[in-house]
Write a protein that holds these residues in place. Structure first.
Motif, PDB file in Angstrom:
ATOM      1  N   THR A 268      47.843 -31.000  -6.967  1.00 52.97           N
ATOM      2  CA  THR A 268      48.630 -31.696  -5.945  1.00 52.97           C
ATOM      3  C   THR A 268      47.978 -32.991  -5.479  1.00 52.97           C
ATOM      4  O   THR A 268      48.496 -33.661  -4.587  1.00 52.97           O
TER       5      THR A 268
ATOM      6  N   GLU B  95      45.066 -33.021  -4.054  1.00 53.58           N
ATOM      7  CA  GLU B  95      44.146 -32.707  -2.959  1.00 53.58           C
ATOM      8  C   GLU B  95      42.720 -32.629  -3.483  1.00 53.58           C
ATOM      9  O   GLU B  95      42.452 -32.012  -4.515  1.00 53.58           O
ATOM     10  N   SER B  96      41.803 -33.242  -2.754  1.00 55.84           N
ATOM     11  CA  SER B  96      40.396 -33.248  -3.139  1.00 55.84           C
ATOM     12  C   SER B  96      39.644 -32.227  -2.285  1.00 55.84           C
ATOM     13  O   SER B  96      39.585 -32.359  -1.063  1.00 55.84           O
ATOM     14  N   LEU B  97      39.083 -31.207  -2.940  1.00 53.28           N
ATOM     15  CA  LEU B  97      38.345 -30.161  -2.238  1.00 53.28           C
ATOM     16  C   LEU B  97      36.957 -30.028  -2.846  1.00 53.28           C
ATOM     17  O   LEU B  97      36.774 -30.226  -4.052  1.00 53.28           O
TER      18      LEU B  97
ATOM     19  N   VAL C  97      39.642 -32.858  -7.692  1.00 59.98           N
ATOM     20  CA  VAL C  97      41.042 -33.106  -7.376  1.00 59.98           C
ATOM     21  C   VAL C  97      41.904 -32.127  -8.154  1.00 59.98           C
ATOM     22  O   VAL C  97      41.794 -32.012  -9.377  1.00 59.98           O
TER      23      VAL C  97
END
Length: 266
Positions: free
Chosen positions: A28, A30-32, A25
């Motif tokens: 922001t 966001e999990s990538l 994470v």
């Protein structure tokens, strides 16, 4: 000078199975996946003509293609990322003057690390391989020592000669340093950054060299070059305020996530 960046990624890791698909994470929220973050790091490099993910696993292939990466399938017999890069070179059948190996567990690798690496190999024809080293500050050295005390491999260190020719790489903290350092104070220890640039001839020769005793003991692929007599250039890079760490163990995930958030990386 044409440059291809290869991101080797395998699912079967003894210390962290499925590591390339582990999610992190960012700032922001966001999990990538780790492989996508590494691919994004590669895509940010100036002067790279092509970026490919090299894997033997359908799950990694599918995930990489889903976020837009080019994928080259390689053999499950590859013993390390360097062998996987050599196979990519053979499979694509195209000539590149420099092949960069950006390992899929180093999403915090700044673009200038790779750019400096390519420049170093371009400027000195006496070297076959180049790899970055980063002067460890007191905080990094303390982290490396703490990991070793707890039986974890927290990173690799490097020692080199005055001409920056590599002498040895180790998962132990070398050289031995008893002195304590302030968190932001430079130390005599250099953290090896797991990125490589090869001349294609050296990469092809790598497959012909036997695995030596030091590569077996340390589990470090670059030692095969040293044991075979290749000149490996250590390129000192600057952090420029960026934190750097690889994902070696599951315990590294929250550490990397904290760094992403502190540096404002999405």
């Amino acid at each position: 000078m044409s440059v291809i960046i290869v991101i080797p990624a395998r699912y079967a890791s003894s210390r962290f199975p499925g590591k390339p698909l582990a999610t992190l994470v960012g700032a922001t929220g966001e999990s990538l996946s780790l492989i996508e973050r590494s691919w994004r790091a590669a895509m940010a490099v100036n002067g790279a003509d092509r970026v490919v993910v090299a894997t033997d696993d359908d799950r990694i292939r599918d995930a990489a293609q889903a976020f837009g990466a080019e994928v080259v399938m390689t053999s499950s017999e590859c013993k390390n990322g360097t062998e996987r890069c050599a196979e990519v070179l053979e499979r694509i059948g195209e000539n590149y003057e420099i092949v960069v190996n950006l390992q899929g567990d180093a999403p915090l690798t700044p673009s200038w690390f790779i750019e400096d690496l390519v420049k170093g190999l371009r400027d000195d024809q006496s070297f076959d391989v180049a790899t970055p080293v980063l002067c460890a500050d007191g905080a990094t050295l303390a982290g490396l020592k703490e990991d070793r005390r707890n039986g974890r491999v927290g990173g690799t260190t490097a020692v080199f000669a005055h001409d920056m020719k590599a002498l040895y790489f180790s998962k132990e903290v070398i050289p031995f340093v008893e002195e304590e350092f302030d968190a932001d104070q430079p130390t005599p220890v250099f953290h090896h950054v797991g990125v490589y640039a090869y001349r294609p001839e050296a990469l092809r020769e790598y497959l012909t060299h036997p695995i030596g005793i030091y590569e077996k003991l340390e589990g470090l692929e670059q030692l095969r070059f040293l044991e075979a007599g290749h000149n490996v250039l250590c390129v000192e890079v600057e952090a420029k305020g960026r934190q750097f760490w690889e994902v070696n163990n599951p315990e590294d995930v929250p550490k990397i996530e904290k760094m992403l958030q502190e540096m404002g990386i999405a």
